[in-house]
Design a protein around this motif. Sequence first.
Motif: not given
Length: 134
Positions: A32-41, A81-87, A102-105, A108-113
Amino acid sequence: MTNKFITAMRANKNWLTISFFLIAFIIKTISFFHGGVGAMNPTLFFIGLIILFFALLNTWGNRGRKYYLILMGVSVLLFFFFFKFGMDPLVKTLSQYQFQGHWVEDMAWSIGFILFDGFMAGLIGFFYCIAKWR
């Protein structure tokens, strides 16, 4: 009258569960201190999440193959289920409260990961149990 879950928690390897929780907490805090999921790595974030899944499955010392198979099955089922019913519920929430960005995106990425990490933790744990069994 004794509770079988409490006696199992006391009898089994609690030090391993506590160490898994501590390692997952330290790795997730560093990520989290290095950017979390949105970081480059985002490798640290995913490794911490996989270790957290191991810690949650190891709460009572039950490291059997069936628990890891259940984790894999639930992860795959929820992913489909998430893929079939979408967001659609997230999109409706976004339009109702008019969130910026881009809250929905991001959700969606967080749930998928998270579901992908649950699947990977189940797969690694399953193969670990098979190797330990042999």
